[in-house]
Design an enzyme around this catalytic site. Structure first.
Site, PDB file in Angstrom:
ATOM      1  N   TYR A 113      41.113  41.782  46.279  1.00  0.00           N
ATOM      2  CA  TYR A 113      40.407  42.987  45.288  1.00  0.00           C
ATOM      3  C   TYR A 113      39.960  42.160  44.074  1.00  0.00           C
ATOM      4  O   TYR A 113      40.583  41.889  43.163  1.00  0.00           O
ATOM      5  CB  TYR A 113      41.694  43.858  44.959  1.00  0.00           C
ATOM      6  N   ASP A 152      37.435  44.834  48.701  1.00  0.00           N
ATOM      7  CA  ASP A 152      36.638  45.382  47.378  1.00  0.00           C
ATOM      8  C   ASP A 152      36.300  44.342  46.448  1.00  0.00           C
ATOM      9  O   ASP A 152      36.907  43.853  45.618  1.00  0.00           O
ATOM     10  CB  ASP A 152      37.531  46.468  46.852  1.00  0.00           C
TER      11      ASP A 152
END
Length: 263
Positions: A113, A152
């Site tokens: 992330y 992400d």
């Protein structure tokens, strides 16, 4: 076919309340990489330590209700690596790597992330520091083993990766420095953007994140921020891709790639 899914949950408890467990049971991935768990070990144990028959391995942030990543796997890893050796960013729960090593192959599945810089200049500078640390880590890892990193990334690489690219050229997520970092990763370090390898020309059907403001989701005013980034040997095994939008579990959509990969 080995089905590998990536999904930013925007809170595991929130996503569960919106039906993510039932969808996973139906979709039946072999492995799912999750980001923004927004929970601690005590919150997960006994409730979310498994999903749809997959066992979870996590990197939690020190700060409560913040960040956190996990990998749920049908197959038991030979090793689990939590964090990538960063004094600053390992405290934020941004990296977990499952290793599946055999005499024939060294292979990792990573959930990562990347920081967002959209809240202001301080966090944008933190994002730049993360990118500066993470690039050599991936470059080193690539010399040692094959991997696919799901996550992400908080970067839309090219104009086709977001709806309103003209008005976002000075905004976090589409800054020239961020896009140049991604270009370097793909071109110089020879890491493959697997979705683009399979679907080089898609635009609005490739988006994976939509702002909660206005009618962005309804109007598909989106960004492609969620990736499978793989070494070439793994990328060449990719056979199918899908971005699931029939249900909304968070502000991100699940991205699934099918790999011709045996365990």
């Amino acid at each position: 076919m080995f089905k590998l899914t990536s999904l930013n949950l925007n809170g595991i408890r929130s996503a569960a309340s919106k039906g993510v467990e039932a969808w996973l049971a139906k979709a039946a991935p072999d492995c799912i990489c999750v980001q923004e768990v927004k929970a601690q070990a005590g919150d997960v144990e006994g409730r979310f330590h498994e999903l749809a028959g997959l066992k979870g391995h996590f990197h939690f942030a020190q700060k409560k209700g913040y960040s956190g990543v996990g990998v749920y796997s049908r197959h038991a890893p030979s090793d689990v690596v939590v964090g990538f050796g960063s004094a600053e960013f390992d405290a934020e729960g941004r990296y977990v790597e499952l290793r599946f090593d055999t005499p024939q192959r060294k292979f990792s599945i990573i959930s990562a992330y990347f920081p967002s810089g959209s809240s202001g200049e301080e966090r944008q500078q933190a994002k730049f520091r993360f990118l500066a640390e993470f690039e050599p880590h991936l470059a080193r890892l690539k010399t040692q083993r094959d991997f696919v990193l799901c996550g992400d990334v908080n970067i839309a690489h090219k104009e086709q990766d977001l709806k309103n690219w003209r008005s976002n050229r000075k905004n976090s997520g589409f800054l020239p420095e961020e896009r140049a970092w991604m270009t370097r990763l793909l071109d110089e370090h020879r890491v493959v953007d697997v979705y683009r390898h399979l679907r080089p020309d898609t635009t609005d059907e490739s988006y994976t994140w939509w702002s909660n403001r206005g009618q962005a989701y309804a109007n598909n005013v989106g960004w492609r921020l969620d990736y499978h980034l793989a070494t070439p040997a793994i990328a060449q095994l990719a056979r199918s891709e899908s971005i699931y939008r029939q249900e909304k579990f968070s502000d991100h959509a699940p991205v699934t790639i099918g790999y011709d990969l045996a365990f």
